[in-house]
Design a protein around this motif. Structure first.
Motif, mmCIF file in Angstrom:
data_model
loop_
_atom_site.group_PDB
_atom_site.id
_atom_site.type_symbol
_atom_site.label_atom_id
_atom_site.label_comp_id
_atom_site.label_asym_id
_atom_site.label_seq_id
_atom_site.Cartn_x
_atom_site.Cartn_y
_atom_site.Cartn_z
ATOM 1 N N LEU A 1 -1.834 -5.162 -9.091
ATOM 2 C CA LEU A 1 -1.314 -4.198 -8.127
ATOM 3 C C LEU A 1 -2.415 -3.253 -7.681
ATOM 4 C CD1 LEU A 1 2.154 -3.194 -9.593
ATOM 5 C CD2 LEU A 1 1.693 -4.572 -7.581
ATOM 6 N N LYS A 2 -3.237 -2.802 -8.658
ATOM 7 C CA LYS A 2 -4.274 -1.823 -8.332
ATOM 8 C C LYS A 2 -5.627 -2.308 -8.813
ATOM 9 C CE LYS A 2 -1.642 2.419 -8.524
ATOM 10 N NZ LYS A 2 -1.689 3.828 -8.849
ATOM 11 N N ASN A 3 -6.659 -1.979 -8.050
ATOM 12 C CA ASN A 3 -8.022 -2.300 -8.463
ATOM 13 C C ASN A 3 -8.562 -1.214 -9.369
ATOM 14 O OD1 ASN A 3 -8.663 -4.765 -7.114
ATOM 15 N ND2 ASN A 3 -8.456 -3.594 -5.213
ATOM 16 N N LYS B 1 -16.776 4.585 -8.131
ATOM 17 C CA LYS B 1 -15.871 3.446 -8.266
ATOM 18 C C LYS B 1 -16.681 2.160 -8.388
ATOM 19 C CE LYS B 1 -12.396 0.734 -8.389
ATOM 20 N NZ LYS B 1 -11.461 0.700 -9.529
ATOM 21 N N CYS C 1 -5.581 8.465 -2.046
ATOM 22 C CA CYS C 1 -4.163 8.171 -1.819
ATOM 23 C C CYS C 1 -3.491 7.492 -3.019
ATOM 24 C CB CYS C 1 -3.995 7.289 -0.591
ATOM 25 S SG CYS C 1 -4.451 8.132 0.917
ATOM 26 N N GLY C 2 -4.263 7.125 -4.045
ATOM 27 C CA GLY C 2 -3.637 6.562 -5.241
ATOM 28 C C GLY C 2 -3.531 5.057 -5.271
ATOM 29 N N ILE C 3 -4.201 4.371 -4.328
ATOM 30 C CA ILE C 3 -4.088 2.913 -4.280
ATOM 31 C C ILE C 3 -5.141 2.259 -5.168
ATOM 32 C CG2 ILE C 3 -4.250 0.907 -2.733
ATOM 33 C CD1 ILE C 3 -3.149 2.740 -0.554
ATOM 34 N N VAL C 4 -6.291 2.925 -5.286
ATOM 35 C CA VAL C 4 -7.381 2.402 -6.117
ATOM 36 C C VAL C 4 -7.664 3.429 -7.207
ATOM 37 C CG1 VAL C 4 -9.848 1.841 -6.113
ATOM 38 C CG2 VAL C 4 -8.392 0.999 -4.276
ATOM 39 N N ARG C 5 -7.918 2.939 -8.419
ATOM 40 C CA ARG C 5 -8.213 3.862 -9.519
ATOM 41 C C ARG C 5 -9.688 4.234 -9.516
ATOM 42 N NH1 ARG C 5 -4.717 2.553 -14.293
ATOM 43 N NH2 ARG C 5 -3.009 1.339 -13.459
ATOM 44 N N TRP D 1 -0.090 13.582 -10.028
ATOM 45 C CA TRP D 1 -0.084 12.629 -8.919
ATOM 46 C C TRP D 1 1.110 12.771 -7.991
ATOM 47 C CZ3 TRP D 1 3.974 9.078 -9.016
ATOM 48 C CH2 TRP D 1 4.670 8.991 -10.223
ATOM 49 N N LEU E 1 2.360 1.971 -3.413
ATOM 50 C CA LEU E 1 1.334 2.425 -4.350
ATOM 51 C C LEU E 1 0.861 3.842 -4.042
ATOM 52 C CD1 LEU E 1 -0.836 -0.813 -4.670
ATOM 53 C CD2 LEU E 1 0.918 0.020 -6.218
ATOM 54 N N SER E 2 0.954 4.245 -2.774
ATOM 55 C CA SER E 2 0.474 5.583 -2.410
ATOM 56 C C SER E 2 1.602 6.610 -2.435
ATOM 57 C CB SER E 2 -0.173 5.552 -1.023
ATOM 58 O OG SER E 2 0.796 5.283 -0.039
ATOM 59 N N ALA E 3 2.820 6.163 -2.703
ATOM 60 C CA ALA E 3 3.970 7.072 -2.676
ATOM 61 C C ALA E 3 4.144 7.757 -4.031
ATOM 62 C CB ALA E 3 5.233 6.291 -2.317
ATOM 63 N N PRO E 4 4.754 8.927 -4.022
ATOM 64 C CA PRO E 4 5.032 9.610 -5.295
ATOM 65 C C PRO E 4 6.207 8.968 -6.028
ATOM 66 C CG PRO E 4 5.846 10.928 -3.464
ATOM 67 C CD PRO E 4 5.183 9.727 -2.857
ATOM 68 N N TYR F 1 -15.845 -1.823 -8.891
ATOM 69 C CA TYR F 1 -14.760 -2.808 -8.943
ATOM 70 C C TYR F 1 -14.996 -3.796 -10.081
ATOM 71 C CZ TYR F 1 -12.816 -1.149 -4.543
ATOM 72 O OH TYR F 1 -12.231 -0.381 -3.588
ATOM 73 N N PRO G 1 -3.005 2.797 7.173
ATOM 74 C CA PRO G 1 -4.041 1.862 6.731
ATOM 75 C C PRO G 1 -4.745 1.199 7.910
ATOM 76 C CG PRO G 1 -1.920 0.828 6.555
ATOM 77 C CD PRO G 1 -1.658 2.235 7.025
ATOM 78 N N TYR H 1 0.836 -1.204 0.000
ATOM 79 C CA TYR H 1 0.000 0.000 0.000
ATOM 80 C C TYR H 1 0.869 1.253 0.000
ATOM 81 C CZ TYR H 1 0.976 1.448 4.812
ATOM 82 O OH TYR H 1 1.604 1.907 5.936
#
Lengths: 253, 308
Positions: free
Chosen positions: A251-253, B12, B52-56, B73, A93-96, B14, B84, A90
């Motif tokens: 990796l990402k949904n 969103k 936070c960029g984890i899910v599109r 981004w 994935l959340s990092a720049p 899924y 989390p 996580y």
């Protein structure tokens, strides 16, 4: 470019290597040494020289290549699978951090470890058999290219795998057989014409042949072809990695 | 002043076909603590994960301090720290190494002084060389917070920060979050605990079924959520509420067989004792009584129905 992130990933991954020094470095070095003792020093003296090189010396490039291949795959796949498994991905994935930077960090660390490992095996081999290196610059180039390419393959594997079993299957059922049958222990000219043709479908043949050429100046296939094959494999792996990050695959949904 | 986070029409769906967010609009003001309340599966974590960029996102837009989370981004993510919900930590690394790693990952040069201050603030300093796997659950939670703070973010997301944390530690965490807010950090937290929102939040957002049901200042919402009901089952049905009881907020239900009293748990005196005395004085007998200790989730459900 997030250089601090690349540095952080690289350092973090190499730290894992030092922490597991025995498993990740000493283990492969010892097991490869056993090959040298058995096939090189003990039995090897009864074998005829291959292409003018004693069998013990002939083994050296192939065995180094075999260790580097398998360790690159397993180390890089573990490096990226572990955060996926534990959930710490996580943060990445959340990092720049871009895909490119991520790959440089993880693959760079895995490849670095493989180069260190390959060098240590070469030094250890010198204790058992006598060998020389005809083209040291090419030797280093082949070592590095192979390490990077197979670390990329490991990275892909680590993202594809859904469980520990899958993570083991590819190295066990594909990489190790290809490495064993890739001319590590023999010159493909020793095979019958039919098997020579079949063997040419094994990409490892080109790696071992090119690497052995850098030692003794003799090769099963032209050196340019060896280099071309490494470049092709690397290009394929890079394309897959690019696709993974573009689509977010697993990796990402 | 421009909100620090602007969410517009966020949806969103899924791959499984589950629609987690159904068009969320939300402004988060700079420097506030926003508590996001909602039942399980309401979309809280999905919402946070998208920002936070984890899910599109499937559609809609999010800007963080003016930076679009997809186009810009890098700038957007650099401002955010995320804690989390799950205790996902590395196992074999030391606390110091894992927190330093996070700082680098977010593009900041190493700064041992900053890491030291964060670890001391979170009472983790004496554990800095301990492997993360050797820590207790509460300490791991604090390691995750330390990681999220390591790059000195302007916005902090806390996804159920005090789930499974003991009472004393929860107090300590609330204090720490208060200090962060005082330093100007905008904080968004999700929670199930009404007292947590009550203790800390400036604003409360309620999310349910993938939609923001309401966003209100805490004071206004607490009044709404603070109501409780006392239901008395009467022995003899009443046609109307006796005039003597007119001073109480009473209603009759179930055809006069039940008397419902609404009271406010925020008040020191609920008035229950006085009411029961008066009922006795007037010969109104009851066979059973129950108070409606509705859980927060039930209140959400009623809020959802109310707005639907």
């Amino acid at each position: 470019m997030n250089l601090h992130a690349i540095k952080a990933i690289y350092k973090f991954e190499l730290a894992r290597t030092w922490r597991t020094l025995f498993q990740s470095i000493a283990g492969p070095v010892i097991s490869t040494s056993l090959y040298f003792i058995v096939f090189g020093a003990a039995i090897g003296s009864r074998f005829a020289a291959v292409e003018g090189v004693s069998y013990g010396a002939f083994l050296v490039p192939g065995l180094v290549m075999m260790s580097v291949l398998t360790e690159s795959v397993s180390n890089a796949s573990f490096g990226i699978y572990m955060p996926r498994y534990s959930g710490t991905i996580y943060e990445l994935l959340s990092a720049p951090v871009s895909a490119f930077e991520t790959v440089i960090g993880y693959v760079g660390a895995a490849a670095t470890k493989s180069v260190i490992l390959g060098t240590l095996i070469l030094l250890t081999a010198r204790l058992f058999v006598d060998f020389s290196i005809a083209h040291p610059v090419w030797m280093v180039a082949f070592l590095m290219l192979t390490s990077v390419t197979f670390s990329l393959l490991g990275f892909i594997l680590g993202i594809w795998a859904d469980g520990w079993e899958k993570l083991q299957i590819v190295p066990m059922l594909i990489v190790t057989p290809l490495a064993f049958l890739g001319g590590s222990f023999y010159s493909i000219s020793m095979l019958s014409p039919f098997w020579q043709k079949v063997t040419l479908f094994n990409p490892v043949v080109y790696l071992v042949s090119g690497f052995r050429w850098s030692f003794y100046g003799a090769a099963d296939v032209p050196v340019a072809l060896s280099l071309g094959m490494v470049a092709l494999m690397m290009a394929v792996c890079l394309a897959v990695v690019w696709w993974i990050f573009r689509t977010g695959y697993k990796l990402k949904n | 002043m421009q909100p620090i986070i602007e969410i517009r029409g966020l949806e969103k769906t899924y791959a499984s076909g589950f629609q987690a967010l159904k068009g969320v609009d939300l402004d988060i003001r700079r420097g506030e603590i926003l508590a996001l309340l909602g039942p399980n599966g309401a979309g809280k974590t999905t919402l946070i994960s998208i920002v936070c960029g984890i899910v599109r996102p499937t559609s809609g837009s999010v800007t963080v301090d003016g930076h679009d989370i997809l186009r810009d981004w890098r700038a957007a993510r650099s401002l955010i720290g995320l804690v989390p919900q799950e205790l996902t930590t590395e196992a074999f690394e030391s606390v110091w190494a894992t927190v330093s790693f996070s700082r680098g990952l977010f593009g900041k040069p190493p700064d041992p002084a900053v890491i030291e201050r964060i670890l001391k603030d979170l009472s983790l300093w004496d554990k800095k060389d301990t492997k993360v796997m050797a820590l207790s659950g509460g300490m791991k939670r604090r390691v995750l917070i330390a990681k999220a703070l390591s790059h000195e973010p302007r916005i902090l997301f806390l996804d159920e920060p005090t789930a499974g944390v003991d009472v004393e530690l929860r107090r300590g965490m609330w204090e720490m979050i208060g200090r962060l807010r005082d330093s100007g950090v905008t904080i968004i937290l999700t929670t199930h605990y009404i007292e947590e929102a009550e203790e800390m939040a400036d604003s409360i957002g309620v999310i349910s079924g993938g939609r923001i049901i309401l966003v209100e200042e805490k004071a206004a919402l607490m009044e709404k959520l603070g109501k409780r009901l006392l239901t008395l089952q009467l022995q003899n049905p009443l046609d109307a509420i006796p005039a003597e009881l007119a001073g109480y907020p009473l209603t009759l239900s179930e055809g006069g067989r039940e008397l419902v009293y609404q009271f406010d748990t925020q008040q020191e005196r609920t008035g229950i004792a006085g009411l029961l005395r008066k009922l006795g004085d007037h010969g109104i007998t009851y066979t059973n009584l129950r108070t409606n200790e509705s859980s927060l989730e039930e209140i959400f459900v009623s809020l959802v129905r109310e707005r639907a």
